[in-house]
Design a protein around this motif. Structure first.
Motif, PDB file in Angstrom:
ATOM      1  N   LYS B  93      41.797  25.848  45.265  1.00  0.00           N
ATOM      2  CA  LYS B  93      40.787  26.488  44.615  1.00  0.00           C
ATOM      3  C   LYS B  93      40.215  25.578  43.480  1.00  0.00           C
ATOM      4  O   LYS B  93      40.519  24.320  43.474  1.00  0.00           O
ATOM      5  CB  LYS B  93      41.490  27.497  43.969  1.00  0.00           C
ATOM      6  CG  LYS B  93      42.681  27.192  43.055  1.00  0.00           C
ATOM      7  CD  LYS B  93      42.945  28.498  41.967  1.00  0.00           C
ATOM      8  CE  LYS B  93      43.653  27.810  40.642  1.00  0.00           C
ATOM      9  NZ  LYS B  93      42.720  27.007  39.850  1.00  0.00           N
ATOM     10  N   THR B 154      39.642  38.345  34.324  1.00  0.00           N
ATOM     11  CA  THR B 154      38.993  38.308  35.608  1.00  0.00           C
ATOM     12  C   THR B 154      38.413  39.599  36.064  1.00  0.00           C
ATOM     13  O   THR B 154      37.113  39.573  36.647  1.00  0.00           O
ATOM     14  CB  THR B 154      40.089  37.841  36.767  1.00  0.00           C
ATOM     15  OG1 THR B 154      40.872  37.023  36.209  1.00  0.00           O
ATOM     16  CG2 THR B 154      39.296  37.475  37.745  1.00  0.00           C
ATOM     17  N   GLN B 158      34.410  39.961  36.965  1.00  0.00           N
ATOM     18  CA  GLN B 158      34.178  40.382  38.170  1.00  0.00           C
ATOM     19  C   GLN B 158      32.945  41.710  38.180  1.00  0.00           C
ATOM     20  O   GLN B 158      32.206  41.563  38.868  1.00  0.00           O
ATOM     21  CB  GLN B 158      35.537  40.848  39.242  1.00  0.00           C
ATOM     22  CG  GLN B 158      36.145  39.872  39.893  1.00  0.00           C
ATOM     23  CD  GLN B 158      37.306  40.297  40.912  1.00  0.00           C
ATOM     24  OE1 GLN B 158      37.943  41.533  40.587  1.00  0.00           O
ATOM     25  NE2 GLN B 158      37.849  39.576  41.676  1.00  0.00           N
ATOM     26  N   ARG B 167      29.432  40.982  47.058  1.00  0.00           N
ATOM     27  CA  ARG B 167      30.917  40.579  47.200  1.00  0.00           C
ATOM     28  C   ARG B 167      31.321  39.456  47.600  1.00  0.00           C
ATOM     29  O   ARG B 167      32.340  38.936  47.543  1.00  0.00           O
ATOM     30  CB  ARG B 167      31.560  41.928  47.255  1.00  0.00           C
ATOM     31  CG  ARG B 167      31.900  42.991  46.353  1.00  0.00           C
ATOM     32  CD  ARG B 167      32.279  44.299  47.170  1.00  0.00           C
ATOM     33  NE  ARG B 167      32.121  45.283  46.461  1.00  0.00           N
ATOM     34  CZ  ARG B 167      32.685  45.672  45.143  1.00  0.00           C
ATOM     35  NH1 ARG B 167      33.786  44.799  44.990  1.00  0.00           N
ATOM     36  NH2 ARG B 167      32.445  46.833  44.281  1.00  0.00           N
ATOM     37  N   LEU B 172      31.708  34.489  43.126  1.00  0.00           N
ATOM     38  CA  LEU B 172      33.174  35.198  42.841  1.00  0.00           C
ATOM     39  C   LEU B 172      34.186  34.294  43.149  1.00  0.00           C
ATOM     40  O   LEU B 172      35.340  34.622  42.687  1.00  0.00           O
ATOM     41  CB  LEU B 172      32.824  36.701  43.598  1.00  0.00           C
ATOM     42  CG  LEU B 172      31.986  37.492  42.728  1.00  0.00           C
ATOM     43  CD1 LEU B 172      31.232  38.431  43.886  1.00  0.00           C
ATOM     44  CD2 LEU B 172      32.890  38.360  41.923  1.00  0.00           C
ATOM     45  N   LEU B 173      34.176  33.615  44.309  1.00  0.00           N
ATOM     46  CA  LEU B 173      35.170  32.629  44.605  1.00  0.00           C
ATOM     47  C   LEU B 173      35.534  31.777  43.566  1.00  0.00           C
ATOM     48  O   LEU B 173      36.687  31.465  43.179  1.00  0.00           O
ATOM     49  CB  LEU B 173      34.819  32.101  45.956  1.00  0.00           C
ATOM     50  CG  LEU B 173      35.835  31.492  46.558  1.00  0.00           C
ATOM     51  CD1 LEU B 173      36.645  32.589  47.017  1.00  0.00           C
ATOM     52  CD2 LEU B 173      35.117  30.868  48.203  1.00  0.00           C
ATOM     53  N   ALA B 176      38.101  32.313  41.319  1.00  0.00           N
ATOM     54  CA  ALA B 176      39.424  31.994  41.102  1.00  0.00           C
ATOM     55  C   ALA B 176      39.955  30.945  40.239  1.00  0.00           C
ATOM     56  O   ALA B 176      41.052  30.819  40.201  1.00  0.00           O
ATOM     57  CB  ALA B 176      39.548  31.647  42.581  1.00  0.00           C
ATOM     58  N   ILE B 243      45.029  38.263  46.674  1.00  0.00           N
ATOM     59  CA  ILE B 243      44.372  37.868  47.768  1.00  0.00           C
ATOM     60  C   ILE B 243      44.576  38.802  49.197  1.00  0.00           C
ATOM     61  O   ILE B 243      45.638  38.458  49.491  1.00  0.00           O
ATOM     62  CB  ILE B 243      44.574  36.276  48.149  1.00  0.00           C
ATOM     63  CG1 ILE B 243      44.000  35.543  46.854  1.00  0.00           C
ATOM     64  CG2 ILE B 243      43.495  35.655  49.265  1.00  0.00           C
ATOM     65  CD1 ILE B 243      44.474  33.896  46.897  1.00  0.00           C
ATOM     66  N   HIS B 272      40.945  40.900  42.415  1.00  0.00           N
ATOM     67  CA  HIS B 272      41.348  40.814  44.062  1.00  0.00           C
ATOM     68  C   HIS B 272      40.224  40.175  44.581  1.00  0.00           C
ATOM     69  O   HIS B 272      39.069  40.220  44.383  1.00  0.00           O
ATOM     70  CB  HIS B 272      41.293  42.451  44.152  1.00  0.00           C
ATOM     71  CG  HIS B 272      41.599  42.587  45.845  1.00  0.00           C
ATOM     72  ND1 HIS B 272      40.799  43.806  46.416  1.00  0.00           N
ATOM     73  CD2 HIS B 272      41.911  41.659  46.714  1.00  0.00           C
ATOM     74  CE1 HIS B 272      41.257  43.593  47.978  1.00  0.00           C
ATOM     75  NE2 HIS B 272      41.604  42.606  48.016  1.00  0.00           N
ATOM     76  N   PHE B 273      40.569  39.195  45.334  1.00  0.00           N
ATOM     77  CA  PHE B 273      39.622  38.574  46.185  1.00  0.00           C
ATOM     78  C   PHE B 273      39.865  38.855  47.662  1.00  0.00           C
ATOM     79  O   PHE B 273      40.738  38.519  48.222  1.00  0.00           O
ATOM     80  CB  PHE B 273      39.947  37.009  45.983  1.00  0.00           C
ATOM     81  CG  PHE B 273      39.959  36.457  44.724  1.00  0.00           C
ATOM     82  CD1 PHE B 273      38.588  35.871  44.232  1.00  0.00           C
ATOM     83  CD2 PHE B 273      40.875  36.681  43.532  1.00  0.00           C
ATOM     84  CE1 PHE B 273      38.240  35.527  42.776  1.00  0.00           C
ATOM     85  CE2 PHE B 273      40.768  36.110  42.399  1.00  0.00           C
ATOM     86  CZ  PHE B 273      39.520  35.686  41.798  1.00  0.00           C
ATOM     87  N   PHE B 347      41.410  31.074  52.596  1.00  0.00           N
ATOM     88  CA  PHE B 347      41.162  30.888  51.228  1.00  0.00           C
ATOM     89  C   PHE B 347      40.735  29.525  50.726  1.00  0.00           C
ATOM     90  O   PHE B 347      39.784  29.452  49.960  1.00  0.00           O
ATOM     91  CB  PHE B 347      42.171  31.417  50.393  1.00  0.00           C
ATOM     92  CG  PHE B 347      41.580  31.772  48.812  1.00  0.00           C
ATOM     93  CD1 PHE B 347      40.952  32.854  48.384  1.00  0.00           C
ATOM     94  CD2 PHE B 347      42.273  31.005  47.998  1.00  0.00           C
ATOM     95  CE1 PHE B 347      40.761  33.033  47.157  1.00  0.00           C
ATOM     96  CE2 PHE B 347      42.185  31.094  46.458  1.00  0.00           C
ATOM     97  CZ  PHE B 347      41.238  32.118  46.219  1.00  0.00           C
TER      98      PHE B 347
END
Lengths: 752, 357
Positions: B93, B154, B158, B167, B172-173, B176, B243, B272-273, B347
């Motif tokens: 990440k 987060t 978000q 989304r 948004l990634l 992480a 995730i 929540h991803f 991911f």
């Protein structure tokens, strides 16, 4: 004004003494009531501003509700039931900022209509809107907000059935649930009602889990057993508010019998033709009229035919039925209120409390099957302080004709019982299974469900639930709410497709009736020809065609006895039994009809429809059979005639429509080895109608005999022993044999 | 009589099952964007049925412990069967600095700033949200945002991002990046169907040092469900981020429903991803559909052998309950574990794709 109308009608060349009877229902002064303690200012000011003075029944209802009683209000259409429960609900919700209320209506259309009423009330009281509809049409993105913030949620039983497994999302709503309002409670009877009664128990079970104990307010059309009905529907005790204090204007109730078309007085003119004529006459004479028909097909047809005779006002009448888009329906309702529409031809969809204002006149084309419905429909007439007019047009069938000959029987007749069966194992077990997917089922739940232990055990043996330390937990492979249907235990749904688009959907038996190959389907005034019914994929293909005829299927029915464990009684050689039966329906052909005659017949090739249900049957004892033969009478024609006439009279004894029961007679039935007459519930699993017939068997036999022997015909006619739904085209039938057999049986029972 | 009715309900359950077998060539299905396919092709169905027969023969009369190494564990709410594995896979990440750089240079995240205003501000030299701290008008809003960022809140971030971006947006990634690797819980459930029925296996994967560990909580029978749910709950910490693959519509509400069913008082609301949203955006047009098995075939060249398709998991488990043959659990457990591994690789791959772009 109506006097002139009647004089006028009698001068018409088509008037041939159709009026059999005119009942004058006198006007009545209003009675007002008093509240035990004053309302909060906001509500009293609202009533004052609206010019509402509470009638006695409204005050009684509010007083009882404020005392915390469960209440059922059973006063007639337009007597102001809604305000009687909205006032105390708002009072409670304004006092307790967390309290919530659930309003349950039988249709989405009504829900939307009532949301409008509540919103108007909120606006006029000057409070923020707290009411919302939550049903299948509610957009996904609005759902969470409504669940979390609405204080009043309006929904329908089908929706609630689906939402209950998600109760954790409704936690705060259920936790604070103070009222459950069930409007049009008389709709919840028979199979549907028994299912809704179980649904109510599932709701209460969830309320109990979240620590609330809501008070019930029911409103209903007049029924014979409001106290029992409300108790069965909810499991609670009720106070009945039935003493109507509202103002009533004078009403004329006309019984209209289509005239004979031949000199031997055998065949009457088509009641559809008569309906169309009278409807057109009303419109031309400036009476704003609602015409109720017994089928969707006929509602569409009468509108079509009437338009042809209405010249420049042809567009000021329309059809109204389920299946139309909500916007279309609302537009029709609005145009009725503003009198832009002079007339509407409707199915019973407009029988419920949809606000269309009151009209000048109502035409009821064919007895709707229950006294309740007839008065609900009649209640649509009556505007302000003017006289109003209701006309019941008789069909050729025995029941309609019976009322024409005995109007006092109609006006003196009590309203029907609403039947709810809390011990129908099909229904109970289905909902118990649903409950086991909502919260683990525990011993204690037997207070909600009859047949509890044996049902849980049976489900466990089939691995549908599993016993765990937390209780019984659902463990089947489909969502239980998808397995259980509220109003129709057989649940194959056929989609009708035309030109690549979905025209409408209907269940399989209805598709056998209306969407078989060659059937003419009416939709929004247009005719469609069904080209193909695909049973594998449950779809039918229809094409838009201008067709002048309509179609009716013909079928024959077989019946077999599965078991007789239910009840059995024997009276001096008359065996009467109730038990499980299997019915097989063969759709062999259909006829093509215009509005007054049959113009053709085609054969059909469809696999039979099977279902298991409960039936009641009795056999003709040997000695009576012997006497029938000695006299040279036709035994088969006799029992067939008795079957028809009994079915025709059944709606008088059980809360059902004549189409809710079926019948078969056989001079030598394979299971009884005797001449036998069967009557059975047309619903899979049974609804309790057969049991009711069994209990009231002797009275039913007597009234059946009276119907046949009092009829003026010589050899049987549509008024006594001909059935409009006979699969054998009313052959063979013998009036003489029927009377003889019935007299013999009744004599035998009397001697008992 | 009552057994007859219960039997009828059971038969009806088969009739309303949520998938249908359709006759088609494998891989020839029109399933664009489908995640929970309502259809399963005939060849796949037959293959699964053959597998089922084979397992029934092979593992008859064997015990669960013999067939699936693991142990029974218990907690306040009950017991369940626990299976643990280590895998040479690691979550990739963005690091914190990278996240800061990417996210904080997006001025639109400040309430009241749109495309046009952002361009103007950048021309005036305000390149990051940090720069806005010097701006008289936007200082307050920028301060609030940065506070959330610095405190690694987060959820709030978000919400702020969702106001402007879909989304699936890569921004948004990058969020992480403000989490530590061991904050993440990769999470996937196997169930008896689409809602309203027991969850039969809860699987999670967590980073531990340079590897991920999978922890799977299996129901030996329905009574184990509260115990298994509780094991999952006990993994959740304050800083946890989840995730999932389609968890927003499926795994999360499903677990919430089951917690509600048993009256277990626990909240699983965490940042929540949902990888499905990102994967759809990143790989659309390059893969025939966005099912996890399809993605892993195209991206990682994995062909699952002896797999049970998700839609048939309920039937396998139902047969297990009936026969008590633990062999039927093998493909369910392996399927779930493979989903967890693929999910963690996916991911990580999404992050690579971002970096390459």
């Amino acid at each position: 004004m109506l006097n002139r109308f009647f004089q006028n009608i009698k001068r018409q060349e088509w008037y041939k003494q159709q009026i059999e009877h005119i009942e004058e229902i006198p006007a009545r002064e209003p009675r007002y009531g008093k509240l035990d303690k004053p309302l909060p200012n906001i509500l009293q000011n609202y009533l004052d501003r609206e010019g509402i003075k509470l009638y006695s029944h409204q005050a009684d209802a509010i007083n009882s509700i404020r005392r915390g009683k469960n209440v059922i209000i059973t006063t007639p259409t337009a007597s102001g039931k809604t305000i009687a429960f909205n006032i105390p609900v708002f009072e409670a919700l304004l006092k307790d900022n967390d309290a919530t209320a659930l309003y349950i209506y039988p249709t989405k259309a009504l829900t939307n209509d009532q949301l409008h009423v509540l919103r108007t009330m909120e606006r006029r009281m000057g409070i923020r809107p707290i009411s919302n509809v939550y049903d299948g049409d509610t957009p996904q993105r609005a759902r969470q907000r409504i669940r979390r913030t609405s204080r009043i949620i309006l929904s329908n039983p089908y929706g609630l059935h689906q939402y209950l497994p998600w109760h954790h999302k409704w936690k705060s709503f259920f936790q604070h649930l103070k009222f459950i309002i069930i409007d049009e409670a008389h709709m919840y009877r028979g199979v549907f009602g028994s299912n809704v009664a179980m649904l109510v128990r599932r709701i209460l079970r969830i309320c109990e889990y979240y620590g609330s104990n809501p008070q019930f307010i029911l409103s209903s059309a007049t029924i014979a057993n409001p106290e029992e009905h409300s108790r069965k529907l909810t499991g609670r005790d009720f106070e009945v508010i039935s003493n109507d204090g509202s103002i009533r204007e004078r009403k004329f109730f006309v019984f209209w019998n289509p005239p004979f078309v031949d000199s031997v007085k055998m065949v009457r003119r088509s009641p559809h033709q008569e309906t169309k004529n009278l409807f057109v006459f009303h419109i031309k004479n400036g009476l704003q009229t609602i015409c109720f028909t017994v089928s969707r097909q006929m509602a569409e047809l009468i509108t079509r035919w009437s338009r042809d005779e209405l010249g420049n006002v042809r567009d000021r009448i329309t059809t109204y039925r389920a299946g139309y888009l909500p916007e279309e329906r609302r537009e029709i309702e609005r145009r009725l209120r503003t009198r832009e529409l002079l007339g509407v031809v409707s199915t019973n969809a407009l029988e419920l409390g949809i606000d269309i204002g009151s009209l000048d006149a109502v035409i009821i084309s064919g007895y709707p099957g229950t006294i309740i419905s007839t008065w609900q429909q009649a209640g649509r007439a009556g505007r302000g302080y003017r006289d109003s007019l209701v006309t019941l047009i008789a069909f050729e069938n025995p029941l309609d004709q019976y009322f024409m000959k005995h109007p006092d029987e109609f006006f003196g007749r009590p309203h029907e019982y609403a039947i709810i069966d809390l011990e129908n194992p099909y229904i109970v077990m289905g909902h118990l299974m649903c409950a086991s997917a909502e919260l683990p089922v525990k011993e204690d739940d037997k207070k909600y469900f009859n047949l509890f232990e044996e049902s849980v055990m049976a489900l466990e043996r089939q691995n549908m639930v599993r016993k765990t330390p937390n209780g019984w937990v659902y463990s089947g492979i489909a969502r239980p709410v998808d397995i259980v249907n509220l109003n129709n235990i057989s649940d194959k749904i056929v989609t009708i497709i035309s030109d690549g688009k979905v025209l409408e959907t209907m269940d399989l038996p209805k598709a056998y009736d209306e969407a078989h190959r060659g059937a003419v389907l009416l939709h929004q005034g247009e005719t469609y020809l069904v080209e193909d019914l695909d049973l594998e994929n449950l779809t039918a293909r229809a094409v838009r065609r201008d067709i002048s005829y309509y179609t009716e299927p013909r079928k024959t029915v077989d019946i077999r006895i599965i078991n007789t464990e239910v009840h059995q009684k024997k009276r001096k050689g008359i065996d009467i039994e109730v038990g499980e039966v299997e019915v097989t329906e063969w759709y062999h052909s259909y006829v093509l009809r215009t509005c007054d005659r049959v113009i053709g017949k085609q054969s059909l090739d469809l696999p039979p429809l099977n279902f298991q249900t409960v039936g009641v049957w009795f056999t003709i004892p040997g000695d009576i059979e012997e006497k029938v033969r000695e006299r040279g009478l036709d035994l088969e024609g006799g029992i067939h005639a008795i079957e028809h006439a009994m079915i025709a009279m059944t709606p008088l004894y059980a809360m059902c429509d004549r189409w809710d029961v079926g019948g078969i007679s056989s001079p030598m039935h394979v299971d009884t080895q005797r001449p036998t007459i069967f009557i059975y519930d047309s619903y899979e699993g049974g609804v309790g109608i057969s049991e009711r017939i069994y209990d009231l068997f002797e009275s039913l036999l007597r009234v059946t005999l009276r119907l046949i022997q009092d009829c003026g015909c010589d050899e049987g006619c549509p008024s006594c022993i001909y059935s409009p739904k006979c699969g054998n085209e009313n052959r063979p039938l013998s009036k003489e044999a029927a009377i003889f057999i019935l007299r013999e049986i009744i004599d035998k029972i009397k001697l008992d | 009589m009552l057994d007859h009715i219960a039997k009828r309900l059971k038969d009806k359950a088969k009739w309303v099952r949520e998938y249908e077998v359709i006759e088609t060539e494998d891989g020839d299905m029109e399933m664009e964007g489908a995640v929970m396919p309502r259809y399963i092709c005939a060849s796949e169905y037959e293959r699964a049925m053959r597998l089922k027969e084979q397992l029934l023969r092979e593992y008859q009369d064997k015990s669960l412990e013999e067939v699936v190494p693991g142990e029974t564990i218990s907690n306040d709410r009950g017991a369940c069967y626990y299976i643990q594995h280590k895998h040479d896979v690691s979550i990739q990440k963005a690091d914190l600095e990278k996240s800061r750089q990417v996210i904080c240079s997006n001025l639109k995240l400040i309430y009241g700033i749109g495309e046009v205003r952002e361009r103007e501000l950048k021309q005036q030299g305000y390149n990051t949200i940090y720069d806005l701290m010097r701006h008289p008008r936007w200082r307050d809003e920028a301060g609030k945002f940065l506070e959330a960022f610095e405190s690694r809140d987060t959820r709030t971030l978000q919400d702020l991002l969702w106001r402007w971006f879909p989304r699936s947006d890569p921004l948004l990634l990058y969020l992480a990046g403000i989490h530590d690797k061991n904050d993440f819980i990769i999470f996937d459930i196997e169930t008896m169907g689409l809602f309203g029925r027991p969850i039969i296996l809860l699987g999670i994967a967590r980073q531990k040092k340079e590897r991920i560990n999978t922890h799977q909580y299996l129901l030996r029978d329905i009574p184990d469900e509260p115990g298994a749910l509780w094991e999952f709950i006990s993994h959740l910490e304050e800083n946890t981020a989840l995730i999932t693959f389609n968890g927003r519509s499926f795994d999360i509400p499903y677990v919430e429903e089951r917690l509600g069913f048993y009256g277990l008082n626990a909240s699983i609301e965490r940042p929540h991803f949902d990888v499905l949203h990102f994967a759809r955006r990143a790989f659309r047009g390059r893969v025939p559909d966005c099912r996890l098995v399809t993605l892993e075939r195209y991206l990682f060249g994995i062909e699952r052998k002896d797999d049970v398709p998700s839609t048939l998991v309920p039937e396998f488990y139902e047969t297990y309950l009936k026969t008590r043959n633990p062999g039927l659990l093998i493909p369910i457990i392996e399927h779930n574990r493979q989903d967890l591994i693929t999910l963690s690789r996916l991911f990580s791959r999404l992050y690579d794709v971002l970096e390459d772009a």
